[in-house]
Design an enzyme around this catalytic site. Structure first.
Site, PDB file in Angstrom:
ATOM      1  CB  CYS A 119      -5.048   7.451 -24.175  1.00  0.00           C
ATOM      2  SG  CYS A 119      -5.847   5.907 -24.533  1.00  0.00           S
ATOM      3  CD  GLU A 167      -2.191   4.638 -25.118  1.00  0.00           C
ATOM      4  OE1 GLU A 167      -1.808   5.736 -24.654  1.00  0.00           O
ATOM      5  OE2 GLU A 167      -3.332   4.184 -24.991  1.00  0.00           O
TER       6      GLU A 167
END
Lengths: 478, 478
Positions: free
Chosen positions: B259, B223
């Site tokens: 993120c 990720e």
């Protein structure tokens, strides 16, 4: 450039195709099956001629192909596969409100499919890869297999008619022809979002590497075959002649041209020689069959020639000629088989190795050193297996399907089939290329957060208009 | 070699750990949560000190961490995730008997996990990747993040106590330290069967490439973050000051070190300048926060310096200094933003770009050219979206989670969360790293054919002793 045009059409068609209802998607799939049945009088002889496979086999394969299309049609509307999951929000939660989240699988986009020569219908143009991609809501660009070009185009025309009947854009399914370069260009095209492939290790691995080297890597589902070991215990070999006949029959079925062909059998060393002799007798009585095409015949001949010079094998039955796929059988011991990696490579054709083992401990060590396989088969009684937990556990790590008795050839199409396995059997052990779960290869999860009900797809609307199984606030139900 | 020893222990532990009951696996996970709560008085200040994150944030993160561990514990025993599927056989079927097939998910094997600096607890040693791998039945080798070494070891010790309490081998979870070379060696080790990673694009992509270059390629779930666009329509901007404040708050939360930080917002060009000014006012009043570590501060400073020289941005708010993560904001138009790829790259920190767009058509074109994102957020009324099907459809192809209102920061842990997205947001859009479905990353399907009931795992026994949802002959039920 021609390929750009094809892919542009695929992208445009995808925008429409992904939005049609599950029921309409299912009707479209059924229309493909109907169209294929409508042309069977012409299709079957053409497929036979191009593949050298007998009429009975191709007739059966057509039934398998239309059967699996209809199974996917039913599975698509069932909707459980979409993994619809709803967590209701709580605007009053402190310190922060809980959002409303709704998750489902959505199609990946245009998919490239490469068919197999050994199944001109069931693993080709309208085969499992194409149909599962269409079932998932993806569009398909299919690269025709040069081994059966007429068959491929006939099936393509049948699909085109089904597309027209369903009122869908022709870009939903397109057919391209060519060789290796055209296949590579297809996989490298930025519009392609996944690849389905059935064939050799060399071919599948090359596409896998290409796909990972793209600026946007994409998943490749390459089913590349394996040697599908059978492990026989003493009791299963009690009636040696019968068991040897069963092995010989599976080994030579379709001239050994199945990805689940059992290319090696492990037998207690005390009876390995006699088992090999018994099997050899059956093979001597089995006529060579014409193989799928000259390339495969040549590869089979070369593999046997190479093994003949290795000096590590005792030949029980040498191939009776090189013009067709004649059965062959060799004998060796477990230590040699493990040491010589060449003996562990797949020989595509009716060739098997009988490997004698001295003890269950040696067998366990061998199991742990196996490469990834599509299948492993245990021939043993329930009593014999009662204390073999460690062996069964080790074998589970090395394959996708573990059989207790029977033979690995004959891959049932259903819900519970797993046709895939650890590398190098496939490039993605998390997937199957046979059975309904094949659909999941071409989808990814997607979540809506706080989306108004009017904008949600039916799958996720509060009222559950499709009546499908969903997970609601952690509980499965309808 | 030390790493060989660690991996050998992981393999040996896996053989045992994969066989324990789902209930025992759940108890073990709950014991980890209990152990973490038991050390919170020491753990919280240590994590604060090493990460520069405030106590309130770390306290909340610990709650999130133990909460998600307990959610996985509950989900493991629920068993639906195993996709248990049974097709009963029919020995009397002609021309060939129908085999009994039973399919379920099985764990992949030892997993390598790399934690994130921005979540020293929730995405680190006992974070989502480690816990979902353990929940799936995999063993874990965790590489400690050099940004919070003491925190990592404290959590590791807590896990070790839970392992001992559960009577499991210590090899179930191991902790290694080191730099890039040690991480690479871990991913390249043949015993490792999958990788979980949260961090930068550069780091994740490097591990992905290494894993695919192995003689046995393995899945990498990296990720790698994204810029998480917000797209604002007119009505949503009616109360401009309030909305600008909401954007500024999400942009600067945790010094922008999430993120899902919204690094770009698309606003109608008629009001883009005033929206940017309003946002700038909030940012001017927002103090700079100490960033996670010096490397991140330096990278943030360098990114802003580079953008400052590009000449394509009008600066609304320049960072007030370089010693901490000061907020910054710039303005540009849609054509420029699309043309200049550098503007589309993630800047890890509290920096945003306001992009003015002239029309919905231009916005649709922009949507189609977006890179893959974790999230995209629409700020628009239901009426405004009623005729925006094409835009919503295009956005769906570009992200894993589409928000209607609200902000993308704050990732809810639950059943329906999707935290993943098309490349380059992650290396595998088919997966999530938050929420219960994260468990599926570390499992693969496996089928038993004609297996005696006594040798089947409880999950697949005819009597369904675990009482889980299964698909039986195509029908879902218990």
């Amino acid at each position: 450039m021609q390929l750009d045009k094809v892919l542009h059409q695929s992208e445009v068609a995808f925008e429409q195709y992904k939005t049609i209802s599950l029921a309409d998607r299912a009707s479209f799939l059924r229309a493909i099956a109907d169209q294929l049945e409508g042309i069977k009088e012409a299709l079957i002889p053409t497929a036979c001629e191009e593949s050298n496979l007998p009429e009975g086999r191709i007739t059966g394969e057509l039934g398998r192909t239309t059967g699996q299309i209809r199974l996917f049609a039913k599975y698509v509307v069932d909707g459980t596969w979409l993994e619809a999951t709803i967590d209701h929000g709580d605007p009053g939660r402190t310190p922060v409100p809980k959002p409303d989240l709704r998750r489902m699988l959505v199609p990946l986009g245009p998919v490239a499919v490469f068919g197999a020569s050994n199944f001109p219908l069931a693993f080709s143009t309208a085969g499992g890869d194409s149909i599962s991609a269409l079932a998932a809501g993806c569009t398909v660009v299919y690269k025709g297999h040069p081994g059966h070009p007429k068959t491929s185009l006939m099936v393509f025309e049948a699909i085109q008619k089904a597309i027209a009947e369903a009122g869908l854009p022709q870009g939903v399914f397109q057919h391209i022809e060519g060789g290796i370069a055209e296949g590579q260009a297809l996989v490298q095209h930025p519009a392609i979002k996944a690849v389905g492939f059935t064939g050799s290790f060399k071919g599948g691995k090359a596409l896998f590497d290409l796909a990972n080297d793209r600026s946007e890597p994409i998943p490749v589902y390459a089913e590349m075959g394996s040697i599908n070991p059978i492990i026989a215990f003493d009791k299963a070999l009690g009636q040696q002649e019968q068991v040897a006949g069963q092995y010989a029959q599976s080994l030579t079925l379709g001239a050994g041209q199945f990805c689940t062909n059992p290319g090696v059998i492990f037998v207690p060393s005390s009876i390995a020689a006699s088992f090999a002799q018994n099997t050899g007798k059956f093979l001597a009585d089995t006529a060579g069959q014409k193989m799928l095409h000259d390339g495969i015949q040549t590869a089979y001949n070369e593999s046997l020639d190479k093994l003949a010079t290795s000096g590590e094998l005792k030949w029980i039955q040498k191939a009776a000629g090189k013009e067709t796929g004649h059965p062959a059988l060799a004998l060796t011991d477990l230590d040699t088989w493990i040491k010589e990696e060449a003996l562990q490579e797949e020989v595509f054709g009716p060739f098997g190795i009988v490997v004698g083992y001295d003890s269950k401990e040696a067998l366990l060590q061998a199991a742990r050193s196996l490469q990834g396989q599509l299948t492993i088969t245990l021939w043993a009684s329930e009593e014999e297996l009662a204390d073999q937990g460690a062996l069964i556990s080790a074998l589970q790590e090395k394959c996708g399907r573990l059989l207790f008795g029977g033979v690995p050839t004959g891959v049932e199409v259903g819900h519970a089939m797993q046709h895939g396995g650890p590398f190098p059997a496939t490039t993605d052990s998390r997937s199957t290329s046979v059975g309904v779960y094949a659909i999941k290869r071409f989808a990814r999860p997607f979540a809506f957060q706080n989306c108004p009900d009017s904008l949600l797809p039916d799958v996720l609307k509060d009222a559950n208009p499709l009546g499908i199984f969903r997970t609601m606030d952690g509980v499965v139900g309808r």
